[in-house]
Design a protein around this motif. Structure first.
Motif, short mmCIF file in Angstrom:
data_model
loop_
_atom_site.label_atom_id
_atom_site.label_comp_id
_atom_site.label_asym_id
_atom_site.label_seq_id
_atom_site.Cartn_x
_atom_site.Cartn_y
_atom_site.Cartn_z
N ARG A 405 7.62 26.54 37.64
CA ARG A 405 6.03 26.52 36.79
C ARG A 405 4.93 27.70 37.90
N ASP A 406 6.24 27.97 38.82
CA ASP A 406 5.40 28.80 40.00
C ASP A 406 4.42 30.17 39.29
N ARG A 457 -0.14 24.98 39.95
CA ARG A 457 0.79 25.77 40.04
C ARG A 457 0.67 26.38 40.97
#
Length: 616
Positions: A405-406, A457
């Motif tokens: 999800r970064d 994130r």
């Protein structure tokens, strides 16, 4: 309700909400600003009053550069799928004109931002005032008129009575996916402080509903009929897929039909890189697999794309003489491009309808080519090319360090092309490359807005030394706001992208190196003693210096574990390469020249031009 114009603006914005699919969120989540004499007693006082009294929540964020704060607002809006954004206030004159580049970036990328530039006295009682541009032809012109061509809506509030209609018009444009972009409301500095009895109804909670337009039945029938006749169809997923939150629907359509999915910069991550139908980026910096399929495609299904020259490889990409286009876009302007069968509708609604009715599956003949391409990416990520790390190795290390999800942020130079070619996106929001306006200096500021939009994130701002030198000030803003970012600062002592382009165009990398002026009146001396890591440290960042890819891998791990903004600095080889996309980009070459290198480049250019097509 007796308020100043500035107080009324803040109170109104605090009560605007956006709704889609039953979910409400603030339309204007906060305000970036830098105060000067043009807004300190107007909007500055109004924001202070709202904060001190707690009556009208409008979080204020002190920026360090006016252009940068618009970039941060654009990053925020993109992360929020254009359903929420930030306002930006600046003082009169240079403070306001500093926002022009940000306005252009937002409008080019179809991203909503609200700009509140201060303006000259409406009363003209003290004209000409400090920082006023005098136009002898008219007294109603100011530097803020430069925002007109850059804004999707523009107004100047000469009188308090004009404010309600202007505010409502601004919200209409900001919340319309087909019309959105920069919205500019110029606020003369005396009008900001002027009081007026505004109607109470102006400040009631107002919800702006963002629709999902369904395909018109006849248009849908035409699209289905066209797609069914295809022998070699190709999907191009643009940013509209992500903004519509239609990744699951695209996945279902692709799996049901077997049609390969290529992506643009804005659409990368719409399906995961390892999806069975994913063939990677398309166009000038796309993958050889996607570009090979595009050259042979007889039906191209463009979903939420505006077909920039990088996507079409300057109109050389689609070489099938019988190619037809089916475009699904919420904006009729984009849906009509390439003489397409146009479906003016929401991406999610359209994909659901297509999946329901298409009733055909094509063989996945591209699977072996995709597997071979994945091996080439592995090699680019891991194989050294020289004494210094290559840019591909750096991208590979960041790709490995980034969780599912970064987010990776980039905008300009050679990295966007290398990222589209190589990056393995696993989430619709992981790949945030601003390649509409491709604005140097976007990265740190954009990352700030992204992190504000989703603090859950990790955000990696991947920035070259050229872009860093143009605009790194928002490191200070992030430090002050306790916002953690990971800035990967890649130093190659010049403009690597333009250097390579210059060489290919016969201009011999002229003026693209950061070096001392040498004996031949050129920048061919030794490297400059510039220490960008020390500069970042002086701005309040923690700094990790890396020499090797192994150092970088460890540095990225430490940066993830850190609780504050960290800059990871590494020097790379400016002459390192990546696999070829097998595609082209039209940058004109001088027709006549005394230089052999330019004459040779022009010959190659005229040869490539022969493949350009008008899709009529």
């Amino acid at each position: 309700m007796r308020l100043t114009v500035a107080q009324a603006v803040v109170k109104f914005l605090a009560n605007q909400w956006t709704e889609r699919d039953g979910v409400e969120q603030r339309t204007i989540a906060g305000c970036f600003g830098i105060f000067g004499h043009g807004n300190v007693a107007g909007l500055g006082q109004a924001l202070l009053q709202a904060q001190r009294t707690g009556a009208d929540g409008m979080p204020y964020h002190l920026a360090r550069n006016e252009q940068a704060m618009v970039h941060a607002a654009a990053g925020y809006a993109r992360m929020k799928n254009r359903l929420s954004t930030m306002a930006c206030t600046a003082s009169i004159g240079p403070g306001s004109t500093n926002m022009l580049t940000g306005a252009a970036l937002a409008t080019v990328n179809r991203l909503p931002v609200l700009l509140l530039p201060s303006d000259v006295f409406a009363t003209r009682v003290a004209a000409p005032v400090l920082q006023e541009l005098e136009d002898p032809r008219s007294y109603d012109v100011s530097v803020n008129d430069a925002f007109r061509p850059l804004s999707r809506f523009f107004d100047r509030i000469w009188r308090p009575e004009q404010l309600p209609s202007a505010l409502l018009a601004a919200m209409r444009v900001l919340t319309d996916p087909a019309e959105t972009g920069a919205v500019t409301l110029c606020l003369p500095q005396d009008v900001q402080a002027e009081a007026y009895d505004f109607p109470d109804a102006l400040f009631r909670k107002r919800v702006w509903h963002v629709a999902r337009p369904v395909p018109e039945p006849a248009a849908l029938d035409r699209a289905i009929a066209t797609i069914r006749t295809a022998e070699k169809p190709l999907i191009i997923a643009g940013g509209g897929v992500t903004y519509s939150e239609a990744s699951a629907e695209l996945d279902a359509f692709a799996r049901a039909t077997g049609i390969p999915v290529a992506d643009t910069h804005a659409g990368k991550g719409a399906v995961s890189w390892d999806h069975p139908n994913s063939v990677g980026g398309v166009g000038s910096t796309g993958t050889p697999v996607a570009n090979g399929l595009a050259r042979e495609a007889d039906v191209v299904i463009g979903i939420g794309t505006r077909y920039s020259d990088f996507t079409t490889a300057s109109r050389t990409q689609f070489q099938n003489p019988d190619v037809r286009f089916v475009n699904i876009n919420v904006a009729a302007f984009d849906a009509a491009k390439q003489s397409a069968v146009s479906v003016v509708a929401d991406a999610r609604s359209s994909l659901i309808a297509l999946t329901e009715h298409i009733g055909k599956e094509w063989p996945r003949t591209y699977a072996d080519d995709v597997a071979a391409w994945h091996q080439r990416v592995d090699e680019a990520y891991t194989h050294p090319q020289g004494d210094l790390p290559s840019q591909a190795e750096v991208i590979g290390a960041v790709n490995d360090a980034a969780g599912q999800r970064d987010v990776v942020v980039q905008a300009a130079g050679s990295m966007p092309g290398d990222l589209q070619l190589l990056w393995r996106a696993r989430d619709p929001k992981q790949y945030h490359v601003e390649y509409g306006y491709s604005c140097m200096g976007f990265e740190v500021a954009g990352a700030l807005g992204i992190k504000l939009a989703d603090p859950s994130r990790e955000v990696f701002a991947l920035v070259g030394d050229g872009s860093y030198l143009m605009m790194a000030q928002e490191i200070v803003t992030a430090v002050a706001e306790h916002i953690k970012l990971i800035v990967v600062l890649v130093q190659n002592h010049g403009f690597a992208s333009i250097g390579a382009l210059s060489e290919s165009l016969g201009s011999q990398r002229f003026g693209t190196s950061y070096r001392y002026r040498g004996e031949h009146d050129d920048y061919d001396g030794g490297k400059l003693p510039v220490d960008l890591a020390a500069n970042a440290e002086s701005l309040g960042a923690s700094v990790i210096r890396c020499r090797t890819v192994a150092d970088l891998t460890e540095g990225l791990k430490r940066a993830r574990e850190a609780g504050r903004l960290t800059v990871v600095h590494i020097e790379t080889d400016p002459l390192s390469s990546v696999p070829s996309s097998g595609s082209w980009w039209d940058v004109p070459v001088s027709e006549v020249s005394e230089l052999d290198s330019t004459r040779a480049a022009y010959a190659a250019y005229t040869e490539a031009k022969r493949d350009q097509r008008d899709h009529l």
